[in-house]
Design a protein around this motif. Sequence first.
Motif, PDB file in Angstrom:
ATOM      1  N   LEU A   8       0.851  -1.185   0.000  1.00  0.00           N
ATOM      2  CA  LEU A   8       0.000   0.000   0.000  1.00  0.00           C
ATOM      3  C   LEU A   8       0.890   1.240   0.000  1.00  0.00           C
ATOM      4  CD1 LEU A   8      -2.882   1.235   0.233  1.00  0.00           C
ATOM      5  CD2 LEU A   8      -2.477   1.334   2.713  1.00  0.00           C
ATOM      6  N   VAL A   9       0.712   2.085  -1.013  1.00  0.00           N
ATOM      7  CA  VAL A   9       1.413   3.367  -1.084  1.00  0.00           C
ATOM      8  C   VAL A   9       0.451   4.452  -0.623  1.00  0.00           C
ATOM      9  CG1 VAL A   9       2.540   5.034  -2.613  1.00  0.00           C
ATOM     10  CG2 VAL A   9       2.885   2.575  -2.970  1.00  0.00           C
ATOM     11  N   ILE A  10       0.896   5.246   0.333  1.00  0.00           N
ATOM     12  CA  ILE A  10       0.048   6.328   0.846  1.00  0.00           C
ATOM     13  C   ILE A  10       0.347   7.588   0.049  1.00  0.00           C
ATOM     14  CG2 ILE A  10      -0.596   7.682   2.862  1.00  0.00           C
ATOM     15  CD1 ILE A  10       0.500   5.451   4.618  1.00  0.00           C
ATOM     16  N   GLY A  11      -0.601   7.981  -0.811  1.00  0.00           N
ATOM     17  CA  GLY A  11      -0.451   9.201  -1.593  1.00  0.00           C
ATOM     18  C   GLY A  11       0.083   8.972  -2.985  1.00  0.00           C
ATOM     19  N   ALA A  12      -0.359   9.814  -3.927  1.00  0.00           N
ATOM     20  CA  ALA A  12       0.090   9.710  -5.318  1.00  0.00           C
ATOM     21  C   ALA A  12       0.461  11.085  -5.847  1.00  0.00           C
ATOM     22  CB  ALA A  12      -1.000   9.083  -6.184  1.00  0.00           C
ATOM     23  N   LEU A  15       6.089  12.399  -5.499  1.00  0.00           N
ATOM     24  CA  LEU A  15       6.894  11.213  -5.227  1.00  0.00           C
ATOM     25  C   LEU A  15       6.070   9.938  -5.310  1.00  0.00           C
ATOM     26  CD1 LEU A  15       9.546   9.901  -4.474  1.00  0.00           C
ATOM     27  CD2 LEU A  15       8.953  10.231  -2.064  1.00  0.00           C
ATOM     28  N   GLY A  16       4.872   9.962  -4.740  1.00  0.00           N
ATOM     29  CA  GLY A  16       4.060   8.748  -4.723  1.00  0.00           C
ATOM     30  C   GLY A  16       3.795   8.186  -6.105  1.00  0.00           C
ATOM     31  N   LEU A  17       3.526   9.054  -7.067  1.00  0.00           N
ATOM     32  CA  LEU A  17       3.258   8.586  -8.417  1.00  0.00           C
ATOM     33  C   LEU A  17       4.493   7.914  -9.017  1.00  0.00           C
ATOM     34  CD1 LEU A  17       1.294   8.334 -10.752  1.00  0.00           C
ATOM     35  CD2 LEU A  17       1.978  10.625 -11.510  1.00  0.00           C
ATOM     36  N   GLN A  18       5.672   8.465  -8.747  1.00  0.00           N
ATOM     37  CA  GLN A  18       6.900   7.853  -9.260  1.00  0.00           C
ATOM     38  C   GLN A  18       7.147   6.495  -8.614  1.00  0.00           C
ATOM     39  OE1 GLN A  18       8.526   8.904 -11.801  1.00  0.00           O
ATOM     40  NE2 GLN A  18       7.418  10.842 -11.985  1.00  0.00           N
ATOM     41  N   PHE A  81      -4.613  -0.544   6.905  1.00  0.00           N
ATOM     42  CA  PHE A  81      -3.229  -1.004   6.762  1.00  0.00           C
ATOM     43  C   PHE A  81      -3.094  -2.501   7.013  1.00  0.00           C
ATOM     44  CE2 PHE A  81      -1.594   3.432   8.288  1.00  0.00           C
ATOM     45  CZ  PHE A  81      -2.022   3.989   7.092  1.00  0.00           C
ATOM     46  N   ALA A  82      -3.966  -3.052   7.844  1.00  0.00           N
ATOM     47  CA  ALA A  82      -3.848  -4.458   8.233  1.00  0.00           C
ATOM     48  C   ALA A  82      -3.993  -5.417   7.058  1.00  0.00           C
ATOM     49  CB  ALA A  82      -4.898  -4.794   9.293  1.00  0.00           C
ATOM     50  N   HIS A  83      -4.499  -4.925   5.930  1.00  0.00           N
ATOM     51  CA  HIS A  83      -4.677  -5.783   4.753  1.00  0.00           C
ATOM     52  C   HIS A  83      -3.415  -5.884   3.901  1.00  0.00           C
ATOM     53  CE1 HIS A  83      -9.009  -6.210   5.347  1.00  0.00           C
ATOM     54  NE2 HIS A  83      -9.057  -4.912   5.593  1.00  0.00           N
ATOM     55  N   TYR A  84      -2.341  -5.197   4.303  1.00  0.00           N
ATOM     56  CA  TYR A  84      -1.137  -5.135   3.467  1.00  0.00           C
ATOM     57  C   TYR A  84       0.106  -5.547   4.250  1.00  0.00           C
ATOM     58  CZ  TYR A  84      -4.435  -2.656   0.608  1.00  0.00           C
ATOM     59  OH  TYR A  84      -5.554  -2.341  -0.127  1.00  0.00           O
ATOM     60  N   GLY A  85       1.036  -6.147   3.529  1.00  0.00           N
ATOM     61  CA  GLY A  85       2.280  -6.564   4.149  1.00  0.00           C
ATOM     62  C   GLY A  85       3.320  -5.469   4.193  1.00  0.00           C
ATOM     63  N   THR A  86       3.224  -4.520   3.248  1.00  0.00           N
ATOM     64  CA  THR A  86       4.176  -3.411   3.169  1.00  0.00           C
ATOM     65  C   THR A  86       3.407  -2.112   2.995  1.00  0.00           C
ATOM     66  OG1 THR A  86       5.843  -4.840   2.120  1.00  0.00           O
ATOM     67  CG2 THR A  86       6.174  -2.452   1.940  1.00  0.00           C
ATOM     68  N   VAL A  87       3.750  -1.108   3.786  1.00  0.00           N
ATOM     69  CA  VAL A  87       3.162   0.220   3.652  1.00  0.00           C
ATOM     70  C   VAL A  87       4.283   1.214   3.374  1.00  0.00           C
ATOM     71  CG1 VAL A  87       1.957   2.101   4.842  1.00  0.00           C
ATOM     72  CG2 VAL A  87       1.172  -0.267   5.127  1.00  0.00           C
ATOM     73  N   ILE A  88       4.081   2.074   2.360  1.00  0.00           N
ATOM     74  CA  ILE A  88       5.081   3.074   1.971  1.00  0.00           C
ATOM     75  C   ILE A  88       4.437   4.451   2.079  1.00  0.00           C
ATOM     76  CG2 ILE A  88       6.664   3.859   0.174  1.00  0.00           C
ATOM     77  CD1 ILE A  88       6.404   1.073  -1.117  1.00  0.00           C
ATOM     78  N   GLY A  89       4.979   5.315   2.921  1.00  0.00           N
ATOM     79  CA  GLY A  89       4.449   6.658   3.088  1.00  0.00           C
ATOM     80  C   GLY A  89       5.034   7.624   2.078  1.00  0.00           C
ATOM     81  N   CYS A  90       4.174   8.293   1.305  1.00  0.00           N
ATOM     82  CA  CYS A  90       4.641   9.223   0.269  1.00  0.00           C
ATOM     83  C   CYS A  90       3.870  10.538   0.302  1.00  0.00           C
ATOM     84  CB  CYS A  90       4.511   8.579  -1.116  1.00  0.00           C
ATOM     85  SG  CYS A  90       5.657   7.244  -1.441  1.00  0.00           S
ATOM     86  N   THR A  91       3.514  11.012   1.490  1.00  0.00           N
ATOM     87  CA  THR A  91       2.659  12.194   1.570  1.00  0.00           C
ATOM     88  C   THR A  91       3.394  13.489   1.854  1.00  0.00           C
ATOM     89  OG1 THR A  91       2.250  11.724   3.904  1.00  0.00           O
ATOM     90  CG2 THR A  91       0.661  10.875   2.297  1.00  0.00           C
ATOM     91  N   GLY A  92       4.615  13.434   2.333  1.00  0.00           N
ATOM     92  CA  GLY A  92       5.345  14.662   2.624  1.00  0.00           C
ATOM     93  C   GLY A  92       4.831  15.366   3.861  1.00  0.00           C
ATOM     94  N   PHE A  93       5.324  16.588   4.064  1.00  0.00           N
ATOM     95  CA  PHE A  93       4.976  17.356   5.251  1.00  0.00           C
ATOM     96  C   PHE A  93       3.684  18.152   5.098  1.00  0.00           C
ATOM     97  CE2 PHE A  93       9.741  17.309   5.941  1.00  0.00           C
ATOM     98  CZ  PHE A  93       9.682  16.450   7.041  1.00  0.00           C
ATOM     99  N   VAL A  94       3.115  18.168   3.886  1.00  0.00           N
ATOM    100  CA  VAL A  94       1.948  19.026   3.651  1.00  0.00           C
ATOM    101  C   VAL A  94       0.744  18.595   4.485  1.00  0.00           C
ATOM    102  CG1 VAL A  94       2.633  19.706   1.334  1.00  0.00           C
ATOM    103  CG2 VAL A  94       1.278  17.632   1.658  1.00  0.00           C
ATOM    104  N   SER A  95       0.757  17.362   4.976  1.00  0.00           N
ATOM    105  CA  SER A  95      -0.376  16.883   5.763  1.00  0.00           C
ATOM    106  C   SER A  95      -0.413  17.488   7.163  1.00  0.00           C
ATOM    107  CB  SER A  95      -0.349  15.354   5.843  1.00  0.00           C
ATOM    108  OG  SER A  95       0.927  14.889   6.216  1.00  0.00           O
ATOM    109  N   GLY A  96       0.676  18.140   7.584  1.00  0.00           N
ATOM    110  CA  GLY A  96       0.666  18.845   8.861  1.00  0.00           C
ATOM    111  C   GLY A  96       1.334  18.087   9.994  1.00  0.00           C
ATOM    112  N   GLN A  97       1.512  18.784  11.101  1.00  0.00           N
ATOM    113  CA  GLN A  97       2.191  18.200  12.248  1.00  0.00           C
ATOM    114  C   GLN A  97       1.363  17.081  12.875  1.00  0.00           C
ATOM    115  OE1 GLN A  97       3.230  21.603  14.789  1.00  0.00           O
ATOM    116  NE2 GLN A  97       5.362  21.289  14.235  1.00  0.00           N
ATOM    117  N   GLY A  98       2.060  16.071  13.346  1.00  0.00           N
ATOM    118  CA  GLY A  98       1.423  14.964  14.038  1.00  0.00           C
ATOM    119  C   GLY A  98       0.953  13.839  13.146  1.00  0.00           C
TER     120      GLY A  98
END
Length: 312
Positions: A8-12, A15-18, A81-98
């Motif tokens: 599962l890739v978080i965000g497209a 970077l996420g699209l690449q 997330f529990a449905h996936y063996g690998t999770v890749i975060g590609c959202t950057g800092f724009v989502s905000g603190q925390g």
Amino acid sequence: MASLPGILVIGAGELGLQVLRCLAAHPRHTPGTVAVLLRPASINSSYPAKQTEIETLRGLGFDLVPGDIVEDSGESLASVFAHYGTVIGCTGFVSGQGIQLKVARAVLAANVSRFVPWQFGVDYDAIGRGSPQDLFDEQLDVRDLLRSQRQTRWAIISTGMFTSFLFEPSFGVVDLENAIVCALGSLENQVTVTTPEDIGRITAEIVLGEESDALFADRPIFVGGDTVSYEDVARIVESLVQKPVKRNVITVEDALAALAKDPDNGLLKYQAVFGQGRGVAWDMDKTWNRQRGMSITTAKEWATANLLSMIS
């Protein structure tokens, strides 16, 4: 590679699209095993550009999973997330603190086997806490959380700055129009840069390649397209504009003084951190990609390909 129930890739975004494209193109990719988490509003958008993007993702064979890392609860994210063996975060800092810490906690709560957090960037360990860029402390919180457990294996991919950002006028280093380069800290200071396209290739190889199991070893992996000094940048610009380039220096003291007057200015925060010159550059010969002979875009190659058209 161990048999895993999907990626599962978080965000497209940029970077996420690449990363998604490179996962799909990887020789060890199994069709139907990669999904992308997108906000429901993005999946159902009526905007033509967004519809085109969604159709592109579907055309590549990706399952589009609705989810919002900002609005959804940690429990809700963990259930996805529990449905996936690998999770890749590609959202950057724009989502905000925390948000990055929230995502990491959800990954651990879901017992995900492997995690690549959004840590594509500088060496946060070397920079340490309390840097001028306050967003960096959360990256260290994420690392502390991951290091405190053993059930989820993780790989941090340290890439340095996106190559394009080094030449982005708003960053304040390169002024093509006036043939000026403003060094951060000093002309001798260095910065490591990598293009999103190359980060995508590297990430796909780390996640799907033959070394994959060994690479999820709970430590950062340093990669890079190029490590250049600001004097190197000035020479690259001179080669493009075909005339002498004026060299200025923005000292750390100057950046911090400006930041004190404008404490919410993200640009000044980055200028101060990169001016300090700690944790923002590493030896290319020691990078994971160089040691494997991967062909990666240098700063000069990127600038030549992307900036010449902007020079009148």
